[in-house]
Design a protein around this motif. Sequence first.
Motif, PDB file in Angstrom:
ATOM      1  N   HIS A 215       0.812  -1.223   0.000  1.00  0.00           N
ATOM      2  CA  HIS A 215       0.000   0.000   0.000  1.00  0.00           C
ATOM      3  C   HIS A 215       0.847   1.275   0.000  1.00  0.00           C
ATOM      4  N   ASP A 216       2.026   1.242   0.600  1.00  0.00           N
ATOM      5  CA  ASP A 216       2.872   2.442   0.640  1.00  0.00           C
ATOM      6  C   ASP A 216       4.158   2.272  -0.160  1.00  0.00           C
ATOM      7  N   ILE A 217       4.139   1.411  -1.163  1.00  0.00           N
ATOM      8  CA  ILE A 217       5.354   1.172  -1.950  1.00  0.00           C
ATOM      9  C   ILE A 217       5.866   2.462  -2.596  1.00  0.00           C
ATOM     10  N   GLY A 218       4.968   3.405  -2.857  1.00  0.00           N
ATOM     11  CA  GLY A 218       5.388   4.657  -3.482  1.00  0.00           C
ATOM     12  C   GLY A 218       6.274   5.519  -2.615  1.00  0.00           C
ATOM     13  N   LYS A 219       6.351   5.219  -1.312  1.00  0.00           N
ATOM     14  CA  LYS A 219       7.202   6.020  -0.425  1.00  0.00           C
ATOM     15  C   LYS A 219       8.686   5.892  -0.746  1.00  0.00           C
ATOM     16  N   VAL A 220       9.052   4.868  -1.514  1.00  0.00           N
ATOM     17  CA  VAL A 220      10.469   4.754  -1.894  1.00  0.00           C
ATOM     18  C   VAL A 220      10.900   5.942  -2.741  1.00  0.00           C
ATOM     19  N   GLY A 221       9.929   6.644  -3.319  1.00  0.00           N
ATOM     20  CA  GLY A 221      10.261   7.790  -4.157  1.00  0.00           C
ATOM     21  C   GLY A 221      10.197   9.126  -3.447  1.00  0.00           C
ATOM     22  N   ILE A 222       9.931   9.122  -2.149  1.00  0.00           N
ATOM     23  CA  ILE A 222       9.829  10.370  -1.380  1.00  0.00           C
ATOM     24  C   ILE A 222      11.190  10.696  -0.750  1.00  0.00           C
ATOM     25  N   PRO A 223      11.668  11.914  -0.880  1.00  0.00           N
ATOM     26  CA  PRO A 223      12.987  12.277  -0.326  1.00  0.00           C
ATOM     27  C   PRO A 223      13.048  12.043   1.188  1.00  0.00           C
ATOM     28  N   ASP A 224      14.234  11.652   1.663  1.00  0.00           N
ATOM     29  CA  ASP A 224      14.421  11.380   3.089  1.00  0.00           C
ATOM     30  C   ASP A 224      14.102  12.581   3.967  1.00  0.00           C
ATOM     31  N   LYS A 225      14.427  13.776   3.500  1.00  0.00           N
ATOM     32  CA  LYS A 225      14.217  14.953   4.347  1.00  0.00           C
ATOM     33  C   LYS A 225      12.738  15.162   4.671  1.00  0.00           C
ATOM     34  N   ILE A 226      11.868  14.615   3.816  1.00  0.00           N
ATOM     35  CA  ILE A 226      10.430  14.696   4.067  1.00  0.00           C
ATOM     36  C   ILE A 226       9.947  13.433   4.764  1.00  0.00           C
ATOM     37  N   LEU A 227      10.353  12.286   4.226  1.00  0.00           N
ATOM     38  CA  LEU A 227       9.873  11.005   4.752  1.00  0.00           C
ATOM     39  C   LEU A 227      10.302  10.805   6.201  1.00  0.00           C
ATOM     40  N   LEU A 228      11.513  11.259   6.548  1.00  0.00           N
ATOM     41  CA  LEU A 228      12.057  11.021   7.876  1.00  0.00           C
ATOM     42  C   LEU A 228      11.944  12.223   8.806  1.00  0.00           C
ATOM     43  N   LYS A 229      11.252  13.241   8.387  1.00  0.00           N
ATOM     44  CA  LYS A 229      11.109  14.430   9.213  1.00  0.00           C
ATOM     45  C   LYS A 229      10.357  14.075  10.505  1.00  0.00           C
ATOM     46  N   PRO A 230      10.918  14.354  11.668  1.00  0.00           N
ATOM     47  CA  PRO A 230      10.279  13.946  12.923  1.00  0.00           C
ATOM     48  C   PRO A 230       9.071  14.788  13.302  1.00  0.00           C
ATOM     49  N   GLY A 231       8.970  15.972  12.779  1.00  0.00           N
ATOM     50  CA  GLY A 231       7.856  16.853  13.129  1.00  0.00           C
ATOM     51  C   GLY A 231       6.792  16.894  12.054  1.00  0.00           C
ATOM     52  N   LYS A 232       5.864  17.826  12.211  1.00  0.00           N
ATOM     53  CA  LYS A 232       4.759  17.976  11.270  1.00  0.00           C
ATOM     54  C   LYS A 232       5.262  18.546   9.953  1.00  0.00           C
ATOM     55  N   LEU A 233       4.733  18.022   8.852  1.00  0.00           N
ATOM     56  CA  LEU A 233       5.126  18.502   7.526  1.00  0.00           C
ATOM     57  C   LEU A 233       4.434  19.830   7.232  1.00  0.00           C
ATOM     58  N   ASP A 234       5.163  20.750   6.539  1.00  0.00           N
ATOM     59  CA  ASP A 234       4.498  21.973   6.088  1.00  0.00           C
ATOM     60  C   ASP A 234       3.703  21.665   4.827  1.00  0.00           C
ATOM     61  N   ALA A 235       3.002  22.645   4.307  1.00  0.00           N
ATOM     62  CA  ALA A 235       2.092  22.424   3.171  1.00  0.00           C
ATOM     63  C   ALA A 235       2.834  21.901   1.948  1.00  0.00           C
ATOM     64  N   GLU A 236       4.001  22.457   1.666  1.00  0.00           N
ATOM     65  CA  GLU A 236       4.762  22.026   0.496  1.00  0.00           C
ATOM     66  C   GLU A 236       5.266  20.597   0.671  1.00  0.00           C
ATOM     67  N   GLU A 237       5.764  20.290   1.865  1.00  0.00           N
ATOM     68  CA  GLU A 237       6.255  18.939   2.141  1.00  0.00           C
ATOM     69  C   GLU A 237       5.114  17.923   2.097  1.00  0.00           C
TER      70      GLU A 237
END
Length: 361
Positions: A215-237
Amino acid sequence: MARGLGEIMNVVRQRARQLVGADGITFVLRDGDKCFYADEDAIAPLWKGQRFPISSCISGWAMINRQSVVIEDITLDERIPQDAYRQTFVKSLAMVPVRMEDPVAAIGAYWAQKQLPSTEQLHFLRRIANSAAVAITNVGLLEALVASREEAVRAKDAIIFAMASLAEVRDNETGNHIYRTQHYVRALCEAAQPYYPAELDGDMVETMFKSAPLHDIGKVGIPDKILLKPGKLDAEEYAVMQGHAELGRRAIEAAERRLGTSTFLSVARDIAYSHHEKWNGTGYPLGLAGAAIPLPGRLMAIADVYDALVSKRVYKDAMPHDEAVALIESESGAHFDPTLVSIFKAISPQFHEIHERFGDS
């Protein structure tokens, strides 16, 4: 038509003696350097369950020499182990190898009165042996096919988990998330079958179970700085993160182009791109609403959200089970399919048990 050696021997035991007109029938298997008297039908006990050296019994001689044997008087034939026969009723016999070119068994017919078996009796015995040979060959081919198919299934399952793990290893979630969501989906599918009988037959439930890890196989294409961010994502992220649904769809479609369309890949694709859609049309990536959202995606949505709520992450604490159930229920008709929410509520203790069983260490 037999599907196993036991069925073949059962047919011989039940029918051969009557057809041949004998007082006893044995089915003897070649077991390395032994003859195993596997089954029998006779007027008195013979040797069922016993093993003898292949070089010292007449069934072994028939298999080694690939020849039928007819003995009118067993006391006059040096190939007969007299001690083994002395306690039996046997006076005359015929022994026919099964699979003449490479014998794997033999069928013996025995008579209590000394006689030379007729041409017709030998004809029937050979025909039975030939039929048994064909059946044994078919069973061997079937077993080889089943083994090959099982190996292919195991390989496919391993590849699925390897692919899914690529996404999970890069995420803040653990590999147990894969196992939990799989089992949530199966439980939900099984409970939903009466409501969706055409869409959730037995095969589809198993397909859903095996497709869920992607179901989340597409996450392999998400940059680490977003995927591994420990806090809440901003709108762009967050917008970039949402792209994992479309990336998952593309990856599975690429597999379909290479491997051909299959139910498994079709379901996996539906799950990957639609499990973030919402019943009211405010989800992503397509903004589908209601029944336009594929059923696999609607099922996966509940499983995925429940696990996210009750699991601890670096950026949040775990929510108690009852609170998670209440939150999902409050989103009935908004985020989730109302019918599936009702089913989920009824079986929610199963979800709790699954989460406990596959808890993160």
